[in-house]
Design a protein around this motif. Sequence first.
Motif, mmCIF file in Angstrom:
data_model
loop_
_atom_site.group_PDB
_atom_site.id
_atom_site.type_symbol
_atom_site.label_atom_id
_atom_site.label_comp_id
_atom_site.label_asym_id
_atom_site.label_seq_id
_atom_site.Cartn_x
_atom_site.Cartn_y
_atom_site.Cartn_z
ATOM 1 N N HIS A 176 73.369 12.180 45.342
ATOM 2 C CA HIS A 176 74.493 11.272 45.603
ATOM 3 C C HIS A 176 74.321 10.584 46.955
ATOM 4 N N GLY A 177 74.320 9.248 46.940
ATOM 5 C CA GLY A 177 74.173 8.503 48.180
ATOM 6 C C GLY A 177 73.498 7.163 47.963
ATOM 7 N N GLU A 178 73.214 6.464 49.065
ATOM 8 C CA GLU A 178 72.610 5.140 49.024
ATOM 9 C C GLU A 178 71.189 5.188 49.581
ATOM 10 N N TYR A 179 70.306 4.423 48.952
ATOM 11 C CA TYR A 179 68.904 4.358 49.332
ATOM 12 C C TYR A 179 68.544 2.886 49.508
ATOM 13 N N LYS A 180 68.559 2.414 50.749
ATOM 14 C CA LYS A 180 68.350 0.994 51.017
ATOM 15 C C LYS A 180 66.891 0.565 50.894
ATOM 16 N N HIS A 181 65.963 1.533 50.969
ATOM 17 C CA HIS A 181 64.535 1.228 50.938
ATOM 18 C C HIS A 181 63.818 2.335 50.179
ATOM 19 N N TRP A 182 62.731 1.997 49.515
ATOM 20 C CA TRP A 182 62.028 3.016 48.722
ATOM 21 C C TRP A 182 61.521 4.182 49.567
ATOM 22 N N ASN A 183 61.296 3.962 50.868
ATOM 23 C CA ASN A 183 60.926 5.071 51.751
ATOM 24 C C ASN A 183 62.016 6.126 51.835
ATOM 25 N N ASP A 184 63.269 5.718 51.577
ATOM 26 C CA ASP A 184 64.390 6.657 51.662
ATOM 27 C C ASP A 184 64.309 7.739 50.596
ATOM 28 N N TRP A 185 63.632 7.464 49.461
ATOM 29 C CA TRP A 185 63.484 8.513 48.455
ATOM 30 C C TRP A 185 62.060 9.085 48.445
ATOM 31 N N GLY A 186 61.306 8.795 49.498
ATOM 32 C CA GLY A 186 59.998 9.411 49.668
ATOM 33 C C GLY A 186 58.841 8.688 49.020
ATOM 34 N N ALA A 187 59.049 7.440 48.572
ATOM 35 C CA ALA A 187 57.976 6.685 47.924
ATOM 36 C C ALA A 187 57.210 5.863 48.954
ATOM 37 N N THR A 188 55.966 5.547 48.625
ATOM 38 C CA THR A 188 55.150 4.706 49.484
ATOM 39 C C THR A 188 55.062 3.277 48.962
ATOM 40 N N GLU A 189 55.610 3.047 47.768
ATOM 41 C CA GLU A 189 55.664 1.704 47.188
ATOM 42 C C GLU A 189 56.854 1.635 46.239
ATOM 43 N N PRO A 190 57.381 0.429 45.984
ATOM 44 C CA PRO A 190 58.594 0.292 45.171
ATOM 45 C C PRO A 190 58.312 0.293 43.665
ATOM 46 N N GLN A 191 57.648 1.341 43.207
ATOM 47 C CA GLN A 191 57.312 1.429 41.784
ATOM 48 C C GLN A 191 58.075 2.586 41.141
ATOM 49 N N LEU A 192 58.853 2.254 40.107
ATOM 50 C CA LEU A 192 59.638 3.246 39.372
ATOM 51 C C LEU A 192 59.726 2.764 37.925
ATOM 52 N N GLN A 193 59.275 3.579 36.965
ATOM 53 C CA GLN A 193 59.232 3.107 35.585
ATOM 54 C C GLN A 193 60.017 3.966 34.601
ATOM 55 N N SER A 194 60.461 5.138 35.018
ATOM 56 C CA SER A 194 61.326 5.957 34.158
ATOM 57 C C SER A 194 62.206 6.820 35.036
ATOM 58 N N ILE A 195 63.363 7.209 34.493
ATOM 59 C CA ILE A 195 64.313 7.992 35.287
ATOM 60 C C ILE A 195 65.208 8.795 34.350
#
Length: 229
Positions: A176-195
């Motif tokens: 629960h919360g806000e993630y303004k940048h992909w680094n905020d969720w521990g990623a090194t690039e803004p790639q997300l294809q399933s959730i």
Amino acid sequence: MLIDWSGEDYLWIIVTLVVLCTCGLQFFINCLDSHSDGTHSLQTECKDLIEKNLEKVGSIIVESCPWVAFEQKGFLGEQFVLEKGEYPRWSSWTNSQSSYCLLSMRPLRVDSADHKLHLFENCSFAGRKMEIVDDDIPSLWVHGFQDHVASAKAVNGTWVGYMYPGYRGYQFVFEHGEYKHWNDWGATEPQLQSIRRVRDMQWHKRGCFTVPVPDPDPAPSALHLLRGA
């Protein structure tokens, strides 16, 4: 059934979970190995499993409460979501296989039985938006959204995202919360294809993404880690 570790030096850690009405969660760890009967208590997450004499994890059993484990100490590096169930080998909790280290872990914060997530094309919640409510999405493309996700808002519930379709590749936790940048969720690039949603036994009796047969009589709450060869 646990792996047969005959002939191997192993360490068995049991994390017992006690739910307190007003004080949150409390954890107790008992360590049993072939050389000592040491017992450790832990009131919260473990930032360094090596301090518990657990240098290599070969299998895991989660009996309650979803957890997230990390490749590095201090909750850093690759993430591994662990829901209720048995994980007899590395391939059962990850398929990226870029690392065979697991050095810290903590319980996931699950705030609600409901799930709502907003994904955004650009940083700071700009660009195209996709709203996901109480559903698992094996492919963002199928739902008309691209794989470029640069920011997100977890409005309700806890989620885990994956780099590739079909829940494959690196995992990223969205509590629960806000993630303004992909680094905020521990990623090194803004790639997300399933959730998908992370389930908790408090509201979902199966307590896991996939469970063949739910236990009719839940066993005592515990998480077990066994050291590999």
